[in-house]
Design an enzyme around this catalytic site. Structure first.
Site, PDB file in Angstrom:
ATOM      1  N   PRO A 181     102.426 -11.764   0.360  1.00  0.00           N
ATOM      2  CA  PRO A 181     103.126 -11.396   1.595  1.00  0.00           C
ATOM      3  C   PRO A 181     102.799  -9.949   1.942  1.00  0.00           C
ATOM      4  CG  PRO A 181     104.692 -11.726  -0.244  1.00  0.00           C
ATOM      5  CD  PRO A 181     103.325 -11.874  -0.805  1.00  0.00           C
TER       6      PRO A 181
ATOM      7  N   GLN B 199     109.142 -15.530   1.690  1.00  0.00           N
ATOM      8  CA  GLN B 199     109.697 -14.577   0.721  1.00  0.00           C
ATOM      9  C   GLN B 199     110.949 -13.918   1.268  1.00  0.00           C
ATOM     10  OE1 GLN B 199     108.158 -10.568   0.074  1.00  0.00           O
ATOM     11  NE2 GLN B 199     107.772 -11.111  -2.063  1.00  0.00           N
TER      12      GLN B 199
ATOM     13  N   CYS C  64     109.419  -4.378  -3.456  1.00  0.00           N
ATOM     14  CA  CYS C  64     109.312  -3.426  -2.347  1.00  0.00           C
ATOM     15  C   CYS C  64     109.812  -2.040  -2.789  1.00  0.00           C
ATOM     16  CB  CYS C  64     110.105  -3.933  -1.138  1.00  0.00           C
ATOM     17  SG  CYS C  64     109.938  -2.818   0.269  1.00  0.00           S
TER      18      CYS C  64
ATOM     19  N   ASN D 136      98.683  -9.388  -9.900  1.00  0.00           N
ATOM     20  CA  ASN D 136      98.460  -8.756  -8.590  1.00  0.00           C
ATOM     21  C   ASN D 136      98.226  -7.257  -8.754  1.00  0.00           C
ATOM     22  OD1 ASN D 136     100.606  -7.416  -6.205  1.00  0.00           O
ATOM     23  ND2 ASN D 136      98.714  -8.384  -5.573  1.00  0.00           N
TER      24      ASN D 136
ATOM     25  N   GLY E  52      96.314  -8.771  -2.160  1.00  0.00           N
ATOM     26  CA  GLY E  52      97.109  -8.125  -1.122  1.00  0.00           C
ATOM     27  C   GLY E  52      96.205  -7.532  -0.068  1.00  0.00           C
TER      28      GLY E  52
HETATM   29  C1  LIG Z   1     101.189  -3.182   4.442  1.00  0.00           C
HETATM   30  C2  LIG Z   1     101.759  -3.828   3.209  1.00  0.00           C
HETATM   31  C3  LIG Z   1     102.836  -4.699   3.334  1.00  0.00           C
HETATM   32  C4  LIG Z   1     103.380  -5.317   2.202  1.00  0.00           C
HETATM   33  N1  LIG Z   1     104.422  -6.200   2.350  1.00  0.00           N
HETATM   34  C5  LIG Z   1     104.897  -6.860   1.262  1.00  0.00           C
HETATM   35  C6  LIG Z   1     105.903  -7.861   1.392  1.00  0.00           C
HETATM   36  O1  LIG Z   1     106.387  -8.178   2.503  1.00  0.00           O
HETATM   37  N2  LIG Z   1     106.339  -8.472   0.263  1.00  0.00           N
HETATM   38  C7  LIG Z   1     105.816  -8.177  -0.987  1.00  0.00           C
HETATM   39  O2  LIG Z   1     106.232  -8.767  -1.994  1.00  0.00           O
HETATM   40  N3  LIG Z   1     104.859  -7.254  -1.123  1.00  0.00           N
HETATM   41  C8  LIG Z   1     104.378  -6.609  -0.045  1.00  0.00           C
HETATM   42  N4  LIG Z   1     103.368  -5.699  -0.197  1.00  0.00           N
HETATM   43  C9  LIG Z   1     102.745  -5.523  -1.523  1.00  0.00           C
HETATM   44  C10 LIG Z   1     101.528  -6.431  -1.666  1.00  0.00           C
HETATM   45  O3  LIG Z   1     101.891  -7.793  -1.489  1.00  0.00           O
HETATM   46  C11 LIG Z   1     100.836  -6.274  -3.032  1.00  0.00           C
HETATM   47  O4  LIG Z   1     101.767  -6.543  -4.044  1.00  0.00           O
HETATM   48  C12 LIG Z   1     100.282  -4.862  -3.213  1.00  0.00           C
HETATM   49  O5  LIG Z   1      99.615  -4.424  -2.049  1.00  0.00           O
HETATM   50  C13 LIG Z   1      99.322  -4.809  -4.405  1.00  0.00           C
HETATM   51  O6  LIG Z   1      98.274  -5.712  -4.250  1.00  0.00           O
HETATM   52  P1  LIG Z   1      96.809  -5.249  -3.717  1.00  0.00           P
HETATM   53  O7  LIG Z   1      96.357  -4.111  -4.599  1.00  0.00           O
HETATM   54  O8  LIG Z   1      95.960  -6.480  -3.861  1.00  0.00           O
HETATM   55  O9  LIG Z   1      96.989  -4.806  -2.314  1.00  0.00           O
HETATM   56  C14 LIG Z   1     102.834  -5.041   0.911  1.00  0.00           C
HETATM   57  C15 LIG Z   1     101.774  -4.152   0.795  1.00  0.00           C
HETATM   58  C16 LIG Z   1     101.224  -3.545   1.920  1.00  0.00           C
HETATM   59  C17 LIG Z   1     100.061  -2.620   1.744  1.00  0.00           C
END
Ligand SMILES: Cc1cc2nc3c(=O)[nH]c(=O)nc-3n(C[C@H](O)[C@H](O)[C@H](O)COP(=O)(O)O)c2cc1C
Length: 340
Positions: free
Chosen positions: A18, A72, A102, A204, A228
């Site tokens: 998400p 979520q 978050c 993740n 993400g």
């Molecule tokens: C712009 C943005 C919005 C995000 N929104 C959510 C969210 O709504 N729910 C959630 O569990 N994590 C959220 N995250 C975290 C990501 O889902 C993920 O856990 C995090 O970016 C690490 O993964 P990555 O390194 O692959 O980006 C968000 C991250 C970013 C950058």
């Protein structure tokens, strides 16, 4: 090799996380048409959902092509989370996830998101309430590895409680709340959680290539990988990762400049159709940054897109930008500096 989460059998071990203000219906459709199997809505607040807040209800927008799909919830009141989860189950989502990751100050000061890592008793009450309210669907939790403690102990404790409460899987982002998005994701901590529970563990954090995904599986022993930021502006990443994890000799081709232009214009068109021209023009300020990351002369086109609300003009600017790119332009890159 796929991934089973409770009763949900997914053909691929690669899923999209998400992403607030990013993983909307147009984003998901563009990604699904290029190989993404399972993804999430952006998080929705349990409180806003139970109050039938109009903006929150709009965030639930989906279509038959947009399946299977997880929703979520964020919140810390067990009763309210249960009520919201039941509402989501009624709307036909395929899985309900809870946000314990978050890191945003306002969220944390309400006791929600990653704040629940510091209050495992309350977190467990939330898990049990949501599990009790949603009998027929998989229920999962996505958490950071800890609040401040970098050891991973907090995630291990919470994952055990999630399992005892009857949850079907946990996702671990290998950073603490205190880190926000700095430093590197700690895949060893994901491995600690994996060894502590029997339910599937999805890893993740910082996976941007098939090689990263392979190493995450090797280091942590996790069952699935959640992408993400790597999915922003790169809807081809899921197929590349899946092929890498399956050990296929033939790698999916790197998208051509023409394919990238087509994907961005399709994304824009879907934004206009599903959200209307005004919102689409605003969203393109962000979306065009994703798709132009690392490309020559991207600054000028980004500035130009930000300075107009005219969708026809935005389309013209984007077409012109891609038409001027050399055929050997650098491949898609994740906008790594974006944070929540
Ligand atoms: C712009 C943005 C919005 C995000 N929104 C959510 C969210 O709504 N729910 C959630 O569990 N994590 C959220 N995250 C975290 C990501 O889902 C993920 O856990 C995090 O970016 C690490 O993964 P990555 O390194 O692959 O980006 C968000 C991250 C970013 C950058």
């Amino acid at each position: 090799m796929g991934l089973a989460i409770g009763s949900l059998a997914l053909p691929s071990r690669v899923i999209q996380s998400p992403l607030a203000a990013c993983s909307d219906l147009p984003f998901r459709l563009v990604a699904r048409r290029r190989g993404l199997g399972f993804c999430f809505l952006e998080m929705v607040s349990a409180q806003s959902l139970t109050r039938a807040n109009e903006k929150t209800l709009r965030m639930l927008q989906s279509s038959p092509e947009d399946r299977p799909l997880g929703a979520q919830l964020i919140g810390c009141d067990p009763g309210m989370m249960a009520e919201a989860a039941a509402l989501l189950a009624e709307r036909g989502f395929d899985l309900i996830d809870m946000n314990l990751g978050c890191p945003v100050k306002k969220v944390v000061s309400n006791g929600e998101g990653s704040a629940l890592l510091k209050d495992p008793d309350r977190a467990e009450r939330v898990f049990r309430a949501v599990r009790g309210a949603v009998k027929s669907l998989p229920v999962t939790v996505k958490m950071r590895k800890g609040f401040q403690d970098p050891s991973g102990d907090e995630a291990v404790e919470l994952a055990r409680r999630a399992q005892d409460a009857g949850l079907d899987a946990v996702t671990v982002h290998g950073r603490t709340q205190a880190q926000q998005y700095s430093g590197r994701a700690d895949w060893e901590a994901i491995g600690r959680v994996k060894r502590a529970v029997k339910i599937p563990v999805i890893g993740n954090g910082d996976v941007l290539s098939a090689e990263d995904a392979r190493r995450l599986f090797e280091v942590s022993g996790c069952d699935g990988v959640m992408i993400g930021r790597g999915g922003l502006g790169n809807p081809w990443i899921y197929r590349a990762l899946d092929a890498g994890l399956r050990g296929l000799r033939e790698k999916p081709p790197v998208p051509t400049v023409a394919e990238r232009k087509a994907a961005l214009l399709e994304h824009f068109d879907l934004e206009r159709r599903h959200l209307g021209d005004r919102q689409a023009a605003l969203n393109m300020r962000r979306i065009s940054v994703w798709y132009t990351q690392g490309l020559p002369h991207n600054k000028a086109v980004r500035v130009a897109v930000c300075s107009t609300m005219d969708c026809g003009e935005i389309e013209r600017l984007l077409r012109e930008f891609f038409d001027r790119l050399p055929a050997d332009a650098p491949p898609p890159q994740a906008p790594v500096l974006l944070t929540e």
